[in-house]
Design a protein around this motif. Structure first.
Motif, PDB file in Angstrom:
ATOM      1  N   PRO A 186     -73.292  63.861   2.955  1.00 30.83           N
ATOM      2  CA  PRO A 186     -72.021  63.664   1.792  1.00 30.83           C
ATOM      3  C   PRO A 186     -71.305  62.111   1.967  1.00 30.83           C
ATOM      4  N   PHE A 187     -71.483  61.759   3.093  1.00 25.91           N
ATOM      5  CA  PHE A 187     -70.759  60.358   3.296  1.00 25.91           C
ATOM      6  C   PHE A 187     -71.480  59.317   2.569  1.00 25.91           C
ATOM      7  N   ALA A 188     -72.930  59.372   2.664  1.00 26.77           N
ATOM      8  CA  ALA A 188     -73.693  58.279   1.896  1.00 26.77           C
ATOM      9  C   ALA A 188     -73.405  58.483   0.571  1.00 26.77           C
ATOM     10  N   ILE A 189     -73.345  59.739   0.211  1.00 26.56           N
ATOM     11  CA  ILE A 189     -73.120  59.785  -1.240  1.00 26.56           C
ATOM     12  C   ILE A 189     -71.803  59.269  -1.806  1.00 26.56           C
ATOM     13  N   PHE A 190     -70.705  59.465  -1.069  1.00 26.34           N
ATOM     14  CA  PHE A 190     -69.702  58.671  -1.464  1.00 26.34           C
ATOM     15  C   PHE A 190     -69.922  57.198  -1.323  1.00 26.34           C
ATOM     16  N   MET A 191     -70.377  56.780  -0.469  1.00 21.77           N
ATOM     17  CA  MET A 191     -70.628  55.225  -0.121  1.00 21.77           C
ATOM     18  C   MET A 191     -71.402  54.721  -1.294  1.00 21.77           C
ATOM     19  N   THR A 192     -72.388  55.499  -1.708  1.00 21.00           N
ATOM     20  CA  THR A 192     -73.389  54.938  -2.757  1.00 21.00           C
ATOM     21  C   THR A 192     -72.507  54.895  -4.197  1.00 21.00           C
ATOM     22  N   LYS A 193     -71.739  55.925  -4.518  1.00 16.36           N
ATOM     23  CA  LYS A 193     -70.941  56.151  -5.581  1.00 16.36           C
ATOM     24  C   LYS A 193     -69.940  54.934  -5.626  1.00 16.36           C
ATOM     25  N   THR A 194     -69.468  54.555  -4.673  1.00 15.24           N
ATOM     26  CA  THR A 194     -68.302  53.527  -4.552  1.00 15.24           C
ATOM     27  C   THR A 194     -69.087  52.140  -4.718  1.00 15.24           C
ATOM     28  N   LYS A 195     -70.300  52.106  -4.253  1.00 18.02           N
ATOM     29  CA  LYS A 195     -70.944  50.582  -4.417  1.00 18.02           C
ATOM     30  C   LYS A 195     -71.508  50.459  -5.761  1.00 18.02           C
ATOM     31  N   LEU A 196     -71.574  51.744  -6.509  1.00 21.78           N
ATOM     32  CA  LEU A 196     -72.200  51.556  -7.840  1.00 21.78           C
ATOM     33  C   LEU A 196     -71.220  51.351  -8.801  1.00 21.78           C
ATOM     34  N   GLN A 197     -70.098  51.768  -8.648  1.00 22.05           N
ATOM     35  CA  GLN A 197     -68.715  51.781  -9.471  1.00 22.05           C
ATOM     36  C   GLN A 197     -68.462  50.268 -10.099  1.00 22.05           C
ATOM     37  N   ASP A 198     -68.281  50.365 -11.562  1.00 19.20           N
ATOM     38  CA  ASP A 198     -67.682  49.019 -11.940  1.00 19.20           C
ATOM     39  C   ASP A 198     -66.258  49.055 -11.684  1.00 19.20           C
ATOM     40  N   LEU A 199     -65.631  47.970 -11.261  1.00 17.95           N
ATOM     41  CA  LEU A 199     -64.149  47.567 -10.751  1.00 17.95           C
ATOM     42  C   LEU A 199     -64.019  46.159 -10.887  1.00 17.95           C
ATOM     43  N   ASP A 200     -62.830  45.956 -11.531  1.00 16.42           N
ATOM     44  CA  ASP A 200     -62.288  44.488 -11.527  1.00 16.42           C
ATOM     45  C   ASP A 200     -61.720  44.235 -10.371  1.00 16.42           C
ATOM     46  N   GLU A 201     -62.294  42.926  -9.614  1.00 15.62           N
ATOM     47  CA  GLU A 201     -61.621  42.846  -8.379  1.00 15.62           C
ATOM     48  C   GLU A 201     -60.389  42.319  -8.316  1.00 15.62           C
ATOM     49  N   ASN A 202     -59.920  41.919  -9.451  1.00 10.68           N
ATOM     50  CA  ASN A 202     -58.254  41.323  -9.683  1.00 10.68           C
ATOM     51  C   ASN A 202     -57.381  42.563  -9.573  1.00 10.68           C
ATOM     52  N   ILE A 203     -57.956  43.675 -10.090  1.00 15.60           N
ATOM     53  CA  ILE A 203     -56.899  45.009  -9.981  1.00 15.60           C
ATOM     54  C   ILE A 203     -57.126  45.499  -8.380  1.00 15.60           C
ATOM     55  N   ALA A 204     -58.328  45.258  -8.044  1.00 17.19           N
ATOM     56  CA  ALA A 204     -58.309  45.769  -6.613  1.00 17.19           C
ATOM     57  C   ALA A 204     -57.285  44.959  -5.526  1.00 17.19           C
ATOM     58  N   ILE A 205     -57.484  43.710  -5.830  1.00 18.29           N
ATOM     59  CA  ILE A 205     -56.707  42.895  -5.058  1.00 18.29           C
ATOM     60  C   ILE A 205     -55.342  43.151  -5.317  1.00 18.29           C
ATOM     61  N   GLU A 206     -54.933  43.191  -6.530  1.00 21.16           N
ATOM     62  CA  GLU A 206     -53.431  43.499  -6.548  1.00 21.16           C
ATOM     63  C   GLU A 206     -53.035  44.493  -5.853  1.00 21.16           C
ATOM     64  N   GLU A 207     -53.735  45.435  -5.494  1.00 27.75           N
ATOM     65  CA  GLU A 207     -53.368  46.815  -4.961  1.00 27.75           C
ATOM     66  C   GLU A 207     -52.988  46.470  -3.377  1.00 27.75           C
TER      67      GLU A 207
END
Length: 439
Positions: free
Chosen positions: A104-125
Motif C-alpha cells: 500500500p505504501f508503494a501504491i501511494f508513492m506511485t500515485k503521488t509521482k504520477l500526479q500532475d502538480l504545478d510546482e509553483n502551487i506546491a512551493i507556495e504551500e
C-alpha cells in the motif's frame, strides 16, 4: 540476423534525440552490451521524489520501452513497486500503462509521482506549513502506532506528529500528497533506524549518541529537493495523456481492470526471493506507512509477498523445471526440508504470477523480466533458467538473456545463506534481463 536483432536495430532511430539524462545507443552492439548505467543518475525527475529498495533504473526501463513498443501500445508492470515503469510510460506518451502492486505504501508513492502538480502551487504551500510549525500554540495530537517509541525519540514523535497534522489539513489533495511523501521520506531518516541494510534494526551509534534529529530542517531540505525534481518533471511531461491504471492487488491473480490479450509489453522486476532472505519491502515501507495510516497491517506484508507462505507446499511445480528440481535436490542434501520448502514456495508463487500475466499479453507480445540469481545453502539458484523453463510451458520462446551489474539498487552486500554465525557470502551483484516472446 535474428528477429530480435532486427527489432533492436530498427528502434535505434528512436534514440537519436534522446534526453541527455538517458542512454542513447548508436549501434546494435552498443544496445546489446550496455546495461549497467553506472554513470547515469537514477533519481531524475519524479523518480527521485522518494527512495525504494531494489528499484528499477529509469534508463533501463526507458531503453526497453522505446525499443519494444510504439506510443499507441499498452504496457504492464506486474510488480510496479515505486512506479518507475508507469512514470516512464507517462514521459514517453505511451497510450496505456498498467501497474499491479501489493504494497500500500508503494501504491501511494506511485500515485503521488504520477500526479500532475504545478510546482509553483506546491512551493507556495511551504511557507504556510512553516508558519504553522513554528507556532508553539498550534494544537495537535500525537501520532501513535506499534513500537513508535522504540523507533523515535519523544521530540521526533512530537515534531513529526505536528507536521502530519498540518499537512493533513491541506485542502488540495495533490499538494497534500506531495508533502505527505516528503514526510514519509524523513520518517525513516529521523528514526533510530540503521540504514546500512534493508531490514529494520536500530542503529547503536544513534542510540549511544542520543540521536535527536532536526525534523523541520530534514523536511525543508527534502521539500526543496523535490521542488527542483518537480520543476524538471513538469518541463518534460508536456501534453502527454497516458492512461494510467494502478491496481492495488496481488499479481498472482487475474484482475478484470486489464483486458484479456490487450498488453503489448510486460516489463517487470519480480522479487529475487522471499522477503525473509532477500529484500524486505514490507520492513522498508513500515514506518512511512504507519505514519500515513496509523495502522500496523503492513507489519505482515512480507508474509503476503512471493514465498511468504510455506505451508502446504505443492511439489508439482518441480515438473515444470528441470533446473529447479536439480537445485532443490542440492539444497536438500544440506538442509532436509525447511529451506527447500522456502525455495519451492517462492517459485510456486512466481509461476502463478507468470500464469496470470499470460492472460493479459497479446500473441507476439514481449514479456521482459529483470531478476537476479540468489544463493541458498551455497547453491546458486538459476532463476533465469527456471523462468525460461516455466515460460516455455506457457507458450513463450526465450529470445535472449542479457546480464547487468547491479549499480544502484538498495541491496545487502552480504548475507548468511548457511545461517552459521560469521559465515557470509556476497549477495547478488548482477541481474539478468530475460526477453520472452508470446508465441
Amino acid at each position: 540476423m535474428t528477429e530480435l536483432e532486427k527489432l533492436i536495430k530498427n528502434s535505434l532511430q528512436k534514440f537519436l534525440n534522446e534526453d541527455e539524462l538517458y542512454y542513447r545507443p548508436n549501434t546494435l552492439e552498443e544496445w546489446e552490451n550496455t546495461w549497467d548505467f553506472g554513470k547515469f543518475d537514477p533519481n531524475i525527475y519524479n523518480h527521485g521524489l522518494h527512495q525504494y529498495p531494489a528499484r528499477f533504473i529509469p534508463q533501463l526501463v526507458r531503453k526497453i520501452i522505446k525499443t519494444f513498443v510504439s506510443k499507441d501500445a499498452s504496457v504492464l508492470d506486474i510488480f510496479s513497486g515505486s512506479g518507475t515503469t508507469l512514470l516512464e510510460c507517462k514521459y514517453l506518451g505511451i497510450k496505456n500503462a498498467y501497474g499491479i502492486e501489493l504494497n500500500p505504501f508503494a501504491i501511494f508513492m506511485t500515485k503521488t509521482k504520477l500526479q500532475d502538480l504545478d510546482e509553483n502551487i506546491a512551493i507556495e504551500e511551504i511557507k504556510k506549513i512553516e508558519n504553522k510549525f513554528s507556532d508553539k500554540s498550534y494544537k495537535f495530537s500525537l501520532i501513535s502506532f506499534k513500537n513508535i517509541e522504540f523507533w523515535y525519540s519523544k521530540a521526533a514523535i512530537s515534531s513529526l506528529s505536528k507536521l502530519f497534522d498540518i499537512i493533513s489539513k491541506i485542502v488540495d489533495e495533490k499538494i497534500k500528497d506531495f508533502y505527505l511523501l516528503v514526510l514519509c521520506e524523513i520518517s525513516r531518516r529521523t528514526s533510530f533506524l540503521d540504514h546500512g541494510g534493508f531490514k529494520m534494526y536500530r542503529s547503536k551509534i544513534k542510540i549511544n549518541n542520543y540521536f535527536e534529529p532536526d525534523v523541520w530542517n530534514e523536511f525543508f531540505k527534502t521539500a526543496q529537493r523535490n521542488f527542483e525534481l518537480l520543476k524538471k518533471n513538469n518541463k518534460i511531461t508536456g501534453n502527454n495523456k497516458t492512461r494510467q491504471t494502478l491496481i492495488y492487488g496481488d499479481s498472482r491473480i487475474i484482475h478484470s481492470e486489464i483486458p484479456e490479450h490487450s498488453i503489448d509489453l510486460i516489463l517487470t522486476s519480480p522479487p529475487y526471493g522471499d522477503s525473509k532472505t532477500t529484500v524486505a519491502y514490507g520492513q522498508y515501507s513500515r514506518l512511512p506507512w504507519q505514519w500515513l495510516s496509523q495502522k500496523d497491517d503492513i507489519i505482515q506484508l512480507d508474509r503476503s509477498l512471493l514465498g511468504g507462505n510455506t505451508k502446504n507446499i505443492d511439489m508439482s511445480i518441480l515438473k515444470l523445471s528441470n533446473k529447479l528440481t536439480e537445485q532443490s535436490e542440492e539444497i536438500a542434501k544440506v538442509d532436509n526440508s525447511k529451506r527447500v520448502n522456502d525455495v519451492i514456495a517462492f517459485y510456486t508463487d512466481l509461476y502463478s504470477t507468470l500464469t496470470s500475466a499470460n492472460h493479459y499479453i497479446k500473441r507476439g507480445g514481449y514479456f521482459i523480466l529483470v531478476t537476479g540469481n540468489r544463493t541458498v545453502k551455497k547453491v546458486y539458484l538459476r532463476t533465469d533458467i527456471i523462468i525460461t523453463e516455466f515460460a516455455k510451458t506457457l507458450g513463450y520462446s526465450a529470445e535472449k538473456i542479457y546480464s547487468r551489474n547491479i549499480m544502484n539498487k538498495r541491496m545487502a552486500y552480504k548475507n548468511s545463506p548457511t545461517n552459521e554465525k560469521g559465515k557470509t557470502v556476497h549477495t547478488m551483484m548482477t541481474e539478468n534481463i530475460i526477453v520472452l516472446k508470446k508465441l
